[in-house]
Design a protein around this motif. Structure first.
Motif, PDB file in Angstrom:
ATOM      1  N   GLY A   1      27.386 -28.765  -1.258  1.00 37.29           N
ATOM      2  CA  GLY A   1      28.172 -28.986  -0.039  1.00 37.29           C
ATOM      3  C   GLY A   1      28.640 -27.710   0.647  1.00 37.29           C
ATOM      4  O   GLY A   1      29.638 -27.737   1.383  1.00 37.29           O
TER       5      GLY A   1
ATOM      6  N   TYR B   1      18.478 -22.875  -1.353  1.00 39.13           N
ATOM      7  CA  TYR B   1      18.754 -23.921  -0.345  1.00 39.13           C
ATOM      8  C   TYR B   1      19.206 -25.203  -1.046  1.00 39.13           C
ATOM      9  O   TYR B   1      20.129 -25.877  -0.610  1.00 39.13           O
ATOM     10  CB  TYR B   1      17.505 -24.248   0.489  1.00 39.13           C
ATOM     11  CG  TYR B   1      16.924 -23.066   1.243  1.00 39.13           C
ATOM     12  CD1 TYR B   1      17.740 -22.040   1.718  1.00 39.13           C
ATOM     13  CD2 TYR B   1      15.560 -22.965   1.474  1.00 39.13           C
ATOM     14  CE1 TYR B   1      17.204 -20.954   2.401  1.00 39.13           C
ATOM     15  CE2 TYR B   1      15.013 -21.891   2.161  1.00 39.13           C
ATOM     16  CZ  TYR B   1      15.833 -20.886   2.617  1.00 39.13           C
ATOM     17  OH  TYR B   1      15.300 -19.828   3.283  1.00 39.13           O
ATOM     18  N   ARG B   2      18.519 -25.519  -2.163  1.00 40.15           N
ATOM     19  CA  ARG B   2      18.837 -26.760  -2.871  1.00 40.15           C
ATOM     20  C   ARG B   2      20.263 -26.699  -3.432  1.00 40.15           C
ATOM     21  O   ARG B   2      21.051 -27.621  -3.250  1.00 40.15           O
ATOM     22  CB  ARG B   2      17.825 -26.986  -4.003  1.00 40.15           C
ATOM     23  CG  ARG B   2      17.952 -28.356  -4.650  1.00 40.15           C
ATOM     24  CD  ARG B   2      16.840 -28.635  -5.649  1.00 40.15           C
ATOM     25  NE  ARG B   2      15.533 -28.650  -5.037  1.00 40.15           N
ATOM     26  CZ  ARG B   2      14.542 -27.812  -5.331  1.00 40.15           C
ATOM     27  NH1 ARG B   2      14.709 -26.900  -6.259  1.00 40.15           N
ATOM     28  NH2 ARG B   2      13.383 -27.880  -4.705  1.00 40.15           N
TER      29      ARG B   2
ATOM     30  N   LEU C   1      22.789 -24.719  -2.547  1.00 42.16           N
ATOM     31  CA  LEU C   1      23.814 -24.677  -1.490  1.00 42.16           C
ATOM     32  C   LEU C   1      24.007 -26.070  -0.898  1.00 42.16           C
ATOM     33  O   LEU C   1      25.132 -26.515  -0.677  1.00 42.16           O
ATOM     34  CB  LEU C   1      23.407 -23.704  -0.378  1.00 42.16           C
ATOM     35  CG  LEU C   1      23.332 -22.210  -0.723  1.00 42.16           C
ATOM     36  CD1 LEU C   1      22.980 -21.400   0.521  1.00 42.16           C
ATOM     37  CD2 LEU C   1      24.630 -21.690  -1.310  1.00 42.16           C
ATOM     38  N   SER C   2      22.894 -26.755  -0.669  1.00 44.64           N
ATOM     39  CA  SER C   2      22.998 -28.085  -0.050  1.00 44.64           C
ATOM     40  C   SER C   2      23.678 -29.065  -0.982  1.00 44.64           C
ATOM     41  O   SER C   2      24.578 -29.806  -0.579  1.00 44.64           O
ATOM     42  CB  SER C   2      21.605 -28.623   0.297  1.00 44.64           C
ATOM     43  OG  SER C   2      20.903 -27.689   1.056  1.00 44.64           O
ATOM     44  N   GLN C   3      23.248 -29.043  -2.247  1.00 46.42           N
ATOM     45  CA  GLN C   3      23.785 -30.035  -3.181  1.00 46.42           C
ATOM     46  C   GLN C   3      25.268 -29.810  -3.456  1.00 46.42           C
ATOM     47  O   GLN C   3      25.983 -30.742  -3.781  1.00 46.42           O
ATOM     48  CB  GLN C   3      22.987 -30.027  -4.483  1.00 46.42           C
ATOM     49  CG  GLN C   3      21.609 -30.673  -4.291  1.00 46.42           C
ATOM     50  CD  GLN C   3      20.698 -30.539  -5.484  1.00 46.42           C
ATOM     51  OE1 GLN C   3      21.015 -29.815  -6.441  1.00 46.42           O
ATOM     52  NE2 GLN C   3      19.551 -31.197  -5.434  1.00 46.42           N
TER      53      GLN C   3
ATOM     54  N   TYR D   1      24.176 -15.292  -3.143  1.00 48.35           N
ATOM     55  CA  TYR D   1      24.213 -16.759  -3.296  1.00 48.35           C
ATOM     56  C   TYR D   1      24.666 -17.165  -4.703  1.00 48.35           C
ATOM     57  O   TYR D   1      25.227 -18.238  -4.886  1.00 48.35           O
ATOM     58  CB  TYR D   1      22.855 -17.368  -2.912  1.00 48.35           C
ATOM     59  CG  TYR D   1      22.486 -16.879  -1.529  1.00 48.35           C
ATOM     60  CD1 TYR D   1      23.173 -17.357  -0.421  1.00 48.35           C
ATOM     61  CD2 TYR D   1      21.561 -15.852  -1.362  1.00 48.35           C
ATOM     62  CE1 TYR D   1      22.915 -16.852   0.843  1.00 48.35           C
ATOM     63  CE2 TYR D   1      21.284 -15.338  -0.102  1.00 48.35           C
ATOM     64  CZ  TYR D   1      21.970 -15.843   1.003  1.00 48.35           C
ATOM     65  OH  TYR D   1      21.725 -15.327   2.240  1.00 48.35           O
TER      66      TYR D   1
ATOM     67  N   ARG E   1       8.324 -28.816  -1.018  1.00 48.02           N
ATOM     68  CA  ARG E   1       9.711 -28.399  -1.279  1.00 48.02           C
ATOM     69  C   ARG E   1       9.965 -28.174  -2.756  1.00 48.02           C
ATOM     70  O   ARG E   1      11.064 -27.801  -3.155  1.00 48.02           O
ATOM     71  CB  ARG E   1      10.670 -29.437  -0.705  1.00 48.02           C
ATOM     72  CG  ARG E   1      10.652 -29.367   0.798  1.00 48.02           C
ATOM     73  CD  ARG E   1      11.520 -30.408   1.470  1.00 48.02           C
ATOM     74  NE  ARG E   1      11.058 -30.504   2.851  1.00 48.02           N
ATOM     75  CZ  ARG E   1      10.841 -31.640   3.482  1.00 48.02           C
ATOM     76  NH1 ARG E   1      11.066 -32.785   2.889  1.00 48.02           N
ATOM     77  NH2 ARG E   1      10.403 -31.626   4.724  1.00 48.02           N
TER      78      ARG E   1
ATOM     79  N   ARG F   1      18.913 -18.329   9.441  1.00 47.62           N
ATOM     80  CA  ARG F   1      19.007 -19.101   8.195  1.00 47.62           C
ATOM     81  C   ARG F   1      19.458 -18.145   7.100  1.00 47.62           C
ATOM     82  O   ARG F   1      19.608 -16.946   7.369  1.00 47.62           O
ATOM     83  CB  ARG F   1      17.664 -19.751   7.832  1.00 47.62           C
ATOM     84  CG  ARG F   1      16.554 -18.767   7.563  1.00 47.62           C
ATOM     85  CD  ARG F   1      15.201 -19.460   7.411  1.00 47.62           C
ATOM     86  NE  ARG F   1      14.124 -18.500   7.575  1.00 47.62           N
ATOM     87  CZ  ARG F   1      13.456 -17.943   6.575  1.00 47.62           C
ATOM     88  NH1 ARG F   1      13.743 -18.243   5.340  1.00 47.62           N
ATOM     89  NH2 ARG F   1      12.507 -17.075   6.810  1.00 47.62           N
TER      90      ARG F   1
ATOM     91  N   GLU G   1      28.947 -25.167   3.443  1.00 44.34           N
ATOM     92  CA  GLU G   1      28.663 -25.247   4.885  1.00 44.34           C
ATOM     93  C   GLU G   1      28.066 -23.927   5.352  1.00 44.34           C
ATOM     94  O   GLU G   1      28.559 -22.862   4.990  1.00 44.34           O
ATOM     95  CB  GLU G   1      29.960 -25.516   5.650  1.00 44.34           C
ATOM     96  CG  GLU G   1      30.504 -26.909   5.410  1.00 44.34           C
ATOM     97  CD  GLU G   1      31.919 -27.058   5.922  1.00 44.34           C
ATOM     98  OE1 GLU G   1      32.185 -26.733   7.087  1.00 44.34           O
ATOM     99  OE2 GLU G   1      32.768 -27.493   5.121  1.00 44.34           O
TER     100      GLU G   1
END
Ligand SMILES: Cc1cc2nc3c(=O)[nH]c(=O)nc-3n(C[C@H](O)[C@H](O)[C@H](O)COP(=O)(O)O)c2cc1C
Length: 662
Positions: free
Chosen positions: A573, A566-567, A569-571, A531, A265, A552, A575
């Motif tokens: 929050g 991905y990192r 967007l995830s960090q 993004y 990752r 995805r 959705e």
């Protein structure tokens, strides 16, 4: 040629270390797979790629990986383990070494690592453990097979020496085979090739010793090692220090270069994109250097400008500078630096298009260098046209600008019409988003060249038929770009209230204070700019929901950059609702948006929506096409207004159009 420059005295002055390493300057070209090899044979285009970097001033070039052991049969790597291509290897070495540039062949195997989809059927490895990304479980090499592989590596190094190569580099980072053996995370063997620190290092050590035993005394041996691979229980800075210290204690290694991340990752650490700071690994490199027993260390990782490189050397953070993508973008980077022409360098914009290309199996290509591996690539200037004529270009985005400067330098009279007051088109908009800043290098370079070639700019108003006819050009290039298509599911009456992402960003970029509420982005685009815009939305709204019909997000972004997306967007929050589409069953009055799961048909309501925006397949802007044709003008469409595609397509098509205008 010796490159010397008062501005970059350390970078460009000759460098010596010990009895073997003698370089005309401190610039190394890090290994870059070109995908120009065919059926294991070096091709003229591949050799040209390397010759160009040597001619452009690099002092040492590490080749792409070579098939050095008998089991290595990948068709896109040159075969060295038998005599089949010795003549080509000799030509390759001569083409580079004749420029006083050292050519080192890279010894590497990916082991279980695979970043394409699917499993790697031929993978070999230390232990029967899965690759983090592809879940490839390799065939576990026996002790005898490891010994034979080492013999093969050494025999291939000896062949390279006979063919005129100055040395080899062991690529022992990036989560590849050597790295897999060194890491306690991927090597769980109990035999002498694992079990403890010494055992895990044995493959690299014995390979080094075997190479030294069969190659001439002046043969160079470089090591690319993991600095911090970012995987728990694997190789972090402390383990890396011990590895570097151990492997440099015997005096066999001529230089070290540390790369980061693993085949995991942390794959995005290999080639930091523009969301990373510049030269992000310097403090780690400086720290590791102190463990290297005085062996020179090359700084590596998103170093793009000569002043940055000089600063690194001046501060004593490294002894050498390794450039990967920067020299792909401009092979004359050292030459131009030496001549005080840094503003004429075409800079790497860290977009990782190059990586996406080669992983897709296409030859290496670059958003900001349309001439990669061409015979005239180094410090290229177009030839003058026989008969100067007049060219009108509509659109000052990167396709139009590329055509403009080239046609202008060829002696044509060129006028560019741009609707916006500033050049750069949608790339300029992208450059204003998080992680986009470097992209300005593309249009800044084009503008600089166009202005010095005398191109006339008519900016700030949409050119109509009358203005173009008044110019009476011999040809008109339409470079008017493309706009996002209206999402078919939504009622047309909503148009005024639902902006496309670009229009939304233009408005939102001016806001300084958070807006609150929920923003929903319908993503049917999947490229990096979308993004980057999401990050802007995230700063301004309480909640951001990404709705996409695919399974995805970021599907069309090279995996090395997609991991970063991905990192982020995830960090932050964000959705994500994959496999969902917009519906008309929403209630704009009550700020409610209703989306549908594509396969089940289940409806989900998103409440409190203060912004709905969309990033969708684009449609070419062609209002002028038919009127111009009707008026009898030869018209050529380039870039997105021909067919909406990528930055790579825009710069290369503009480049061709500027050259082909006669
Ligand atoms: C298109 C591409 C291909 C690469 N191929 C290799 C390779 O075959 N072997 C290797 O050790 N590193 C490879 N790398 C990694 C580079 O050598 C280098 O470590 C990385 O690009 C970071 O340096 P940079 O920021 O100067 O580009 C590749 C990088 C890119 C962008």
């Amino acid at each position: 040629m010796t490159l010397e420059s008062a501005r970059f005295p350390l970078l460009l002055s000759p460098y010596r270390h010990g009895s073997r390493l003698k370089l005309r300057n401190r610039i190394l070209h890090a290994s870059i797979t070109t995908r120009h090899v065919r059926d294991c044979a070096p091709t003229p285009a591949m050799i040209q790629y390397y010759a160009n970097r040597a001619r452009g001033g690099a002092a040492l070039i590490v080749s792409e990986p070579l098939n050095c052991a008998r089991f290595q049969t990948r068709a896109h790597y040159a075969r060295v383990w038998n005599a089949d291509f010795e003549e080509e290897l000799k030509s390759w070495a001569a083409a580079v070494e004749s420029h006083d540039c050292r050519l080192l062949g890279q010894i590497q195997d990916s082991g279980r690592g695979r970043h394409e989809r699917g499993r790697n059927a031929g993978a070999v490895g230390a232990s029967a453990l899965p690759d983090d990304l592809s879940w490839t479980v390799p065939y576990v090499l026996t002790g005898a097979e490891i010994s034979r592989m080492i013999e093969d590596f050494a025999a291939s190094a000896a062949r390279l020496a006979r063919c005129g190569f100055s040395g080899v580099e062991l690529s022992a980072g990036h989560g590849h085979l050597f790295h897999q053996f060194m890491s306690p995370w991927s090597n769980r063997r109990e035999d002498r090739w694992g079990a403890d620190f010494e055992g895990r290092l044995r493959l690299v050590r014995e390979t080094i010793q075997a190479i030294r035993a069969v190659t001439p005394s002046g043969f160079l041996l470089g090591l690319k090692l993991p600095g911090d691979d970012g995987v728990p229980g694997s190789i972090g800075p402390l383990e890396s220090r011990s590895i570097a210290s151990t492997l440099t204690s015997g005096g066999e290694v001529d230089y070290l270069v540390f790369c980061q991340g693993s085949h995991a990752r942390t794959l995005d650490w290999h080639v930091p994109d523009a969301h990373w700071p510049r030269a992000p690994w310097l403090s780690l490199i400086r720290e590791l250097r102190s463990a290297c027993n005085g062996v020179p260390v090359a700084a590596l990782g998103r170093i793009t400008a000569p002043a940055e490189a000089e600063g690194i050397l001046a501060r004593g953070e490294a002894d050498l500078i390794a450039l990967g993508r920067a020299l792909t973008t401009d092979p004359a980077w050292p030459l131009k630096s030496a001549q005080g022409r840094e503003q004429e360098i075409r800079y790497c914009v860290s977009c990782n298009t190059c990586w996406g290309q080669i992983v897709a199996g296409s030859p290496l290509a670059c958003d900001n260098n349309p001439r990669v591996a061409r015979t005239d690539e180094v410090d290229w200037h177009p030839e003058r046209a026989k008969t100067p004529r007049k060219l009108a270009i509509v659109g000052a985005g990167i396709a139009g600008l590329e055509a403009a400067w080239i046609a202008g330098e060829r002696g044509h009279e060129v006028v560019v019409f741009g609707a916006s007051a500033e050049v750069g088109g949608s790339t300029r908009l992208h450059s204003q988003l998080p992680g986009g800043e470097s992209l300005s290098s593309i249009y800044d370079y084009q503008l600089m060249r166009a202005q010095s070639a005398g191109v006339r700019f008519e900016l700030g108003q949409r050119a109509g038929l009358a203005e173009l006819i008044a110019e009476n050009p011999a040809q008109i290039l339409l470079a008017t770009g493309a706009e996002m298509s209206w999402p078919a599911a939504l009622p047309l009456e909503w148009k005024s209230a639902v902006p496309d992402l670009r229009s939304a960003v233009r408005k939102l970029a001016e806001l300084t204070r958070p807006q609150g509420g929920t923003a929903v982005l319908f993503d049917a685009d999947h490229t990096e700019g979308t993004y980057a815009a999401v990050q802007l939305l995230q700063r301004l709204f309480d909640r951001v929901v990404l709705v996409t019909p695919r399974e995805r997000v970021a599907v069309d972004v090279p995996l090395v950059s997609a991991l970063g997306i991905y990192r982020r967007l995830s960090q932050s929050g964000i959705e994500i609702l994959p496999l969902h589409e917009l519906t008309a069953e929403s209630d704009p009055e009550r700020a409610q948006l209703c989306v549908r799961q594509i396969y089940s048909g289940a409806l989900t309501t998103i409440a409190g929506v203060v912004l709905l925006t969309y990033s969708t397949p684009r449609v070419p802007q062609l209002e002028l096409l038919e009127p111009l044709r009707a008026a009898g003008y030869p018209v050529r469409q380039i870039g997105d207004c021909r067919a909406p595609r990528t930055v790579l397509a825009a710069t290369s098509e503009g480049h061709a159009a500027g050259l082909e205008f006669e």
